[in-house]
Design a protein around this motif. Structure first.
Motif, short mmCIF file in Angstrom:
data_model
loop_
_atom_site.label_atom_id
_atom_site.label_comp_id
_atom_site.label_asym_id
_atom_site.label_seq_id
_atom_site.Cartn_x
_atom_site.Cartn_y
_atom_site.Cartn_z
N LEU A 88 -15.01 5.49 -19.68
CA LEU A 88 -15.96 6.55 -19.85
C LEU A 88 -15.42 7.46 -21.11
N SER A 89 -15.99 8.28 -21.64
CA SER A 89 -15.75 9.24 -22.49
C SER A 89 -14.99 10.31 -21.78
N PRO A 90 -14.16 11.18 -22.02
CA PRO A 90 -13.60 12.21 -21.52
C PRO A 90 -14.45 13.22 -20.65
N PRO A 91 -15.75 13.72 -21.36
CA PRO A 91 -16.77 14.44 -20.65
C PRO A 91 -17.15 13.87 -19.54
N ALA A 92 -17.53 12.55 -19.82
CA ALA A 92 -18.14 11.77 -18.74
C ALA A 92 -17.23 11.30 -17.56
N ALA A 93 -15.97 11.32 -17.93
CA ALA A 93 -15.07 10.95 -16.92
C ALA A 93 -14.72 12.10 -16.15
N HIS A 94 -14.46 13.31 -16.84
CA HIS A 94 -14.11 14.32 -15.98
C HIS A 94 -15.42 14.75 -14.94
N ALA A 95 -16.73 14.70 -15.61
CA ALA A 95 -17.60 15.11 -14.46
C ALA A 95 -17.76 14.16 -13.44
N LEU A 96 -17.69 12.73 -13.74
CA LEU A 96 -17.88 12.01 -12.57
C LEU A 96 -16.72 12.10 -11.57
N THR A 98 -15.05 14.61 -10.90
CA THR A 98 -15.39 15.84 -9.85
C THR A 98 -16.27 15.48 -8.85
N GLU A 99 -17.36 14.73 -9.41
CA GLU A 99 -18.45 14.28 -8.27
C GLU A 99 -18.05 13.39 -7.32
N LEU A 100 -17.24 12.39 -7.63
CA LEU A 100 -16.63 11.34 -6.77
C LEU A 100 -15.52 12.00 -6.04
N ASN A 101 -14.83 12.96 -6.19
CA ASN A 101 -13.78 13.35 -5.47
C ASN A 101 -14.59 14.17 -4.35
N ASP A 102 -15.60 14.94 -4.68
CA ASP A 102 -16.13 15.89 -3.57
C ASP A 102 -17.04 14.63 -2.63
N PRO A 133 -8.43 8.11 -22.90
CA PRO A 133 -7.84 8.34 -24.13
C PRO A 133 -8.79 9.62 -24.65
N ASP A 134 -7.85 10.39 -25.16
CA ASP A 134 -8.36 11.67 -25.74
C ASP A 134 -8.83 12.83 -24.93
N VAL A 135 -8.56 12.71 -23.60
CA VAL A 135 -8.83 13.77 -22.54
C VAL A 135 -7.87 14.73 -22.79
N SER A 136 -8.34 15.86 -22.46
CA SER A 136 -7.41 16.84 -22.66
C SER A 136 -6.46 17.01 -21.17
N VAL A 137 -5.09 17.50 -21.45
CA VAL A 137 -4.22 17.64 -20.24
C VAL A 137 -4.76 18.62 -19.36
N ASN A 138 -5.39 19.60 -19.84
CA ASN A 138 -5.78 20.88 -18.93
C ASN A 138 -7.01 20.18 -17.93
N ALA A 139 -7.76 19.23 -18.48
CA ALA A 139 -9.06 18.54 -17.77
C ALA A 139 -8.48 17.81 -16.58
N ILE A 140 -7.36 17.06 -16.90
CA ILE A 140 -6.56 16.33 -15.86
C ILE A 140 -6.03 17.31 -14.77
N LEU A 141 -5.43 18.39 -15.29
CA LEU A 141 -4.61 19.33 -14.40
C LEU A 141 -5.89 19.89 -13.40
N GLN A 142 -7.01 20.25 -14.01
CA GLN A 142 -8.23 20.89 -13.34
C GLN A 142 -8.33 20.02 -12.04
N ILE A 143 -8.60 18.65 -12.07
CA ILE A 143 -8.95 17.72 -11.22
C ILE A 143 -7.70 17.45 -10.23
N ILE A 144 -6.65 17.46 -10.68
CA ILE A 144 -5.42 17.62 -9.68
C ILE A 144 -5.50 18.68 -8.65
N ARG A 145 -5.87 19.96 -9.37
CA ARG A 145 -5.86 21.06 -8.47
C ARG A 145 -7.22 20.92 -7.67
N GLN A 146 -8.14 20.35 -7.94
CA GLN A 146 -9.28 19.96 -7.14
C GLN A 146 -9.14 19.06 -5.85
N ILE A 147 -8.39 17.77 -6.29
CA ILE A 147 -7.90 16.89 -5.26
C ILE A 147 -6.91 17.62 -4.27
#
Length: 379
Positions: A88-96, A98-102, A133-147
């Motif tokens: 997936l693209s970075p925005p799509a991967a981040h959104a999915l 978030t949803e799948l973790n919930d 590829p090309d995802v921002s580190v902050n986006a990954i860290l945001q999901i780590i905080r969510q998890i």
């Protein structure tokens, strides 16, 4: 039943309904498609075009629980099966993600309770990170905080490519730091096998999925975790907890050769703080190797690591190495082919634990579940 006697499966997969529906919408690999009256799954470009059959056992929680009941499994730590979000693209991967973790939190939190007095549910999970590829580190860290905020998610499942350049990529440094600080267990799982070199390596004879699964997957894991070790990740983040699929692939067998090659190579000989065999002993390994000889060998390699640490101790063996081994099934993959009710793949792993020479009942009980209870904090 005491917590030490619970049977805990740390290697068991699902495609949550949202993820399965997403794959059905796709026309390119990975995808779920219908052939006749049967749904089929394709997850690799170079696998047989017919894929493999896929059904409710992949996404229906009741089917997961029925499988657990059939084999006497008390608790499962469930993870999304590959290929995760890699395509997936970075925005799509981040959104999915978030949803799948919930979704996974709900899947686990509303599961039956196995121990009312301890508040232990039958299902827990590994969350997903948007590692593309090309995802921002902050986006990954945001999901780590969510998890880390979801009480039934105890770790993350991760492929071998990181954000496209492997697990030794400097861009992952903040990710390793966050995972170490949150004490989320990283379940490292293969997907790509030998990659572009696979076609030549496997030859022209049709051997189904055997060579990619039996040889390609373990070698992929071996190379990925070795690159992480060589990059000094464990020196900088000694509290990082990584669980290797398929008993670490080839790493235990090759660990002393790895140590020798490092000591003789001027590029890396002074890079690490310790002998490679020490880092190998810090890893955790699922007990998905189907034989008591292999299982005992892996435990010997883990136990030996005490002799190579910062304060070298007496060389250990399987009687200490068992602490880093955890039972797994790889469900829903490797189902019975000839109508047996119980799954041979599960029975073989349980019997292998039982038959390891030199393990007493305490050692076996810990590998079957006690170690997982401790490592994942299921108390």
């Amino acid at each position: 039943m005491s917590l030490k006697q619970l049977l805990v499966d740390v290697h068991t997969h699902c495609y949550l309904p949202r993820y399965a529906a997403f794959l059905r919408q796709r026309t390119q690999v990975p995808r779920i498609f219908t052939r006749g009256s049967e749904e089929r799954l394709l997850i690799l470009d170079d696998e047989p075009a017919a894929g493999r059959p896929v059904g409710p056992q992949y996404w229906d929680r009741d089917e997961k629980l029925k499988f657990m009941d059939l084999h006497g499994i008390d608790v499962s730590i469930v993870s999304t099966a590959n290929p995760w979000l890699d395509f997936l693209s970075p925005p799509a991967a981040h959104a999915l993600a978030t949803e799948l973790n919930d979704d996974l939190e709900e899947y686990c939190a509303t599961s039956p309770v196995v121990s009312a007095s301890e508040g232990i549910h039958r299902l827990y999970g590994f969350g997903l990170l948007p590692l593309v590829p090309d995802v921002s580190v902050n986006a990954i860290l945001q999901i780590i905080r969510q998890i880390s905020s979801l009480s039934h998610l105890k770790g993350v499942i991760m492929g071998t490519r990181g954000v496209g350049k492997g697990l030794d990529d400097p861009a992952l440094e903040p990710v390793w730091q966050a995972l170490a600080e949150t004490q989320l267990v990283v379940f490292l799982h293969p997907h790509y096998g030998l990659g572009q070199g696979a076609k030549e390596a496997w030859g022209e004879r049709d051997n189904g999925h055997v060579l990619p699964l039996a040889m390609g997957f373990p070698m992929e894991t071996t190379i990925a975790i070795t690159r992480l070790i060589l990059a000094g990740v464990y020196d900088r983040h000694p509290d990082l907890r990584i669980l290797l699929a398929h008993s670490g692939g080839c790493l235990p067998q090759l660990s002393s050769r790895l140590a020798s090659c490092i000591s003789h190579d001027p590029v890396v000989s002074n890079r690490l703080q310790h002998d490679a065999r020490y880092y190998v002993s810090k890893l955790y390994y699922d007990a998905v190797n189907y034989g008591p000889e292999e299982m005992g060998f892996v435990a010997d390699v883990i136990g030996r690591g005490a002799a190579y640490g910062p304060s070298p101790q007496k060389r250990g063996d399987r009687s200490s190495g068992y602490k880093h081994m955890l039972f797994g099934t790889d469900h829903p993959f490797f189902p019975p082919l000839t109508g047996e009710k119980k799954w041979k793949s599960v029975l073989e792993n349980l019997q292998a634990i039982q038959d390891v020479t030199g393990w007493d009942e305490l050692h076996k009980s810990e590998v079957r579940g006690g170690n997982a209870i401790e490592i994942f904090g299921l108390r």
